[in-house]
Design a protein around this motif. Structure first.
Motif, short mmCIF file in Angstrom:
data_model
loop_
_atom_site.label_atom_id
_atom_site.label_comp_id
_atom_site.label_asym_id
_atom_site.label_seq_id
_atom_site.Cartn_x
_atom_site.Cartn_y
_atom_site.Cartn_z
N SER A 194 0.97 -2.65 -10.81
CA SER A 194 1.59 -2.01 -9.65
C SER A 194 2.30 -0.72 -10.09
O SER A 194 2.27 0.29 -9.39
N PHE A 195 2.91 -0.76 -11.24
CA PHE A 195 3.67 0.37 -11.78
C PHE A 195 2.77 1.57 -12.03
O PHE A 195 3.11 2.71 -11.68
N ASP A 196 1.61 1.33 -12.63
CA ASP A 196 0.72 2.42 -13.02
C ASP A 196 -0.32 2.76 -11.95
O ASP A 196 -0.54 3.93 -11.64
N SER A 197 -0.99 1.75 -11.39
CA SER A 197 -2.09 2.01 -10.47
C SER A 197 -1.63 2.39 -9.08
O SER A 197 -2.27 3.20 -8.41
N LEU A 198 -0.53 1.79 -8.61
CA LEU A 198 -0.05 2.04 -7.24
C LEU A 198 1.20 2.89 -7.20
O LEU A 198 1.73 3.16 -6.12
N ALA A 199 1.68 3.30 -8.38
CA ALA A 199 2.89 4.15 -8.49
C ALA A 199 4.12 3.47 -7.89
O ALA A 199 4.95 4.12 -7.26
N CYS A 200 4.22 2.15 -8.07
CA CYS A 200 5.32 1.38 -7.48
C CYS A 200 6.21 0.81 -8.58
O CYS A 200 5.79 -0.09 -9.31
N ASP A 201 7.41 1.32 -8.67
CA ASP A 201 8.38 0.73 -9.60
C ASP A 201 9.21 -0.29 -8.84
O ASP A 201 10.40 -0.11 -8.60
N SER A 202 8.54 -1.37 -8.43
CA SER A 202 9.18 -2.38 -7.59
C SER A 202 10.36 -3.04 -8.29
O SER A 202 11.31 -3.48 -7.62
N ARG A 203 10.33 -3.14 -9.59
CA ARG A 203 11.47 -3.70 -10.32
C ARG A 203 12.71 -2.85 -10.10
O ARG A 203 13.81 -3.37 -9.94
N GLY A 243 12.82 -5.07 3.63
CA GLY A 243 12.07 -5.75 2.58
C GLY A 243 10.74 -5.10 2.30
O GLY A 243 10.17 -4.41 3.15
N ILE A 244 10.24 -5.32 1.09
CA ILE A 244 8.94 -4.80 0.66
C ILE A 244 8.20 -5.92 -0.05
O ILE A 244 8.80 -6.73 -0.77
N SER A 245 6.88 -5.95 0.13
CA SER A 245 6.05 -6.96 -0.55
C SER A 245 5.07 -6.28 -1.50
O SER A 245 3.92 -6.03 -1.15
N PRO A 246 5.53 -5.95 -2.71
CA PRO A 246 4.65 -5.27 -3.67
C PRO A 246 3.62 -6.21 -4.28
O PRO A 246 3.75 -7.44 -4.19
N PHE A 247 2.62 -5.65 -4.90
CA PHE A 247 1.69 -6.43 -5.71
C PHE A 247 2.49 -7.23 -6.73
O PHE A 247 3.48 -6.74 -7.27
N TYR A 253 0.83 -1.21 0.00
CA TYR A 253 0.00 0.00 0.00
C TYR A 253 0.86 1.26 0.00
O TYR A 253 1.31 1.72 1.05
N PHE A 254 1.06 1.83 -1.17
CA PHE A 254 1.72 3.12 -1.29
C PHE A 254 0.63 4.10 -1.74
O PHE A 254 -0.14 4.57 -0.92
N TYR A 255 0.50 4.39 -3.03
CA TYR A 255 -0.74 5.03 -3.48
C TYR A 255 -1.83 3.97 -3.38
O TYR A 255 -1.57 2.78 -3.59
N PRO A 256 -3.06 4.38 -3.06
CA PRO A 256 -4.10 3.37 -2.77
C PRO A 256 -4.63 2.68 -4.02
O PRO A 256 -4.54 3.21 -5.14
N TYR A 257 -5.19 1.50 -3.82
CA TYR A 257 -5.86 0.77 -4.90
C TYR A 257 -7.09 1.55 -5.37
O TYR A 257 -7.68 2.34 -4.62
N LYS A 258 -7.48 1.31 -6.61
CA LYS A 258 -8.58 2.08 -7.22
C LYS A 258 -9.90 1.92 -6.47
O LYS A 258 -10.74 2.82 -6.50
N ASP A 259 -10.09 0.79 -5.81
CA ASP A 259 -11.34 0.57 -5.07
C ASP A 259 -11.55 1.61 -3.98
O ASP A 259 -12.69 1.84 -3.55
N PHE A 260 -10.48 2.22 -3.51
CA PHE A 260 -10.58 3.21 -2.43
C PHE A 260 -10.73 4.63 -2.96
O PHE A 260 -10.96 5.55 -2.18
N LEU A 261 -10.57 4.81 -4.27
CA LEU A 261 -10.47 6.16 -4.83
C LEU A 261 -11.82 6.69 -5.31
O LEU A 261 -12.67 5.92 -5.79
#
Length: 379
Positions: free
Chosen positions: A271-280, A251-255, A189-197
């Protein structure tokens, strides 16, 4: 002939040793009293008994790491100078539970030879299960300007705020400094999932406009700019923990899906687009000691096949950081779950696995017995 037998034994023993040294983890979720404590109305003795029962199960399962949620939503399951005691403990936010839960979990884990990683949710402030009254030092009272009210009763901190990022880092480093934990963990949970928006999306137009007014030489679009905010927090935490306690694992546990189409044929939330997470990038740049992508799908899922996603993540790891896939233990059929565990344990490019969650295994008597049997048979 004898030489061949010797080589086979050597390979088998080496594989067994590698499997034993990998991370065999489980998450213990406290949000909404998911795993522990089972209720907001338990006595201290009842809470401690439940803790011991979960950790005894972890030992039976031959696990070696517990990822314990200490900050589910802007609160604390430990003594904090910054945030209120979690209402998960007593039903009342800010009420002293009569002891320090994190300290107790640390003692009980280490007593059993288990490592414990403190799990923080960085930006969630309010969960729908949290009821009034809020504590005086709740972020919704002391830092209202930081809080963003979303759908379904969720309240979020704004990742684009420098003050928010500094505060979150201060909270996490304070815990790392004062407690004998073995690691720090962030979830997806960084930027929220769309269900919350709301329909208009995450309300950060003001902050993005302010960024554009700085007239940067290379303008980031809003999605790239959001990822930059998350990357800034991850990198800062990485450097801060490295300076404070280099022996701690971060450690981090991304989508589990970085982007649809990676690998080919994969579809689902990005995860990259919806949650703004560049986990790679976190993995490639070495900003984490381990990454635990949530690979919560079976082998039969045509668009999210477990092995396809796992193989892709293995290829994104030039620095050989730990890849510890998250497994959907609450919904995966036992035989398939054990096959996923075996794959993670004996693949030299995978560094273990993590169950979501320990409480889910405890509540499913058939699954629990199957995993205990598997643990008993392990060398």
């Amino acid at each position: 002939m004898k030489k061949s037998i010797f080589l086979c034994l050597l390979v088998f023993c080496s594989s067994s040793l590698v499997a034993q040294t990998k991370m065999r983890a489980a998450w213990v979720a406290t949000v909404a009293n998911t795993d522990w404590p089972s209720s907001q109305h338990l006595t201290v003795l009842q809470q401690k008994k439940e803790c011991q029962e979960l950790l005894n199960l972890a030992v039976q399962l031959k696990l070696n790491t517990i990822i314990f949620q200490v900050r589910p939503h802007g609160d604390a399951l430990y003594k904090s100078a910054f945030e209120p005691w979690s209402d998960r403990l007593t039903g009342v936010q800010g009420k002293y539970p009569g002891y320090d839960p994190l300290q107790y979990w640390i003692e009980q884990c280490h007593k059993r030879g288990l490592k414990i990683h403190a799990w923080f949710n960085p930006y969630r402030v309010q969960h729908p299960t949290v009821k009034e009254p809020l504590a005086k030092n709740s972020l919704q009272r002391k830092a209202k300007s930081w809080c963003i009210y979303l759908k379904k009763g969720y309240v979020w901190l704004n990742p684009a705020s420098k003050a928010v990022r500094q505060y979150v880092q201060t909270v996490i480093l304070d815990c790392a400094r004062r407690y004998d934990i073995d690691g720090i963990h962030l979830d997806d949970y960084f930027y929220p999932y769309k269900d919350f928006l709301p329909a208009s999306g995450f309300p950060d137009a003001k902050e993005y406009s302010a960024y554009l007014k700085t007239k940067p030489s290379k303008v980031m679009d809003k999605e790239m700019w959001r990822r930059h905010q998350v990357n800034t927090l991850v990198y800062s935490l990485h450097k801060g923990l490295e300076r404070l306690k280099p022996q701690l694992e971060f450690g981090i546990s991304p989508f589990g899906i970085w982007k649809p189409g990676f690998p080919k044929g994969v579809k689902g939330t990005s995860s990259f687009d919806s949650l703004a997470c560049d986990s790679r990038r976190w993995l490639r740049e070495g900003w984490v000691d381990y990454l635990s992508p949530q690979l919560y799908w079976p082998e039969s899922a045509p668009q999210q096949r477990f092995s396809s996603l796992l193989n892709w993540w293995k290829m994104q790891n030039p620095l050989n950081k730990k890849i510890v896939p998250g497994l959907a233990s609450w919904r995966t059929e036992p035989k398939e779950l054990i096959n996923q565990m075996k794959r993670c344990e004996y693949d030299p490019k995978v560094h273990g696995f993590s169950h979501f969650s320990l409480g889910a295994i405890q509540k499913n008597s058939y699954l629990k017995q199957q995993l205990i049997n598997y643990g008993r048979d392990r060398k």
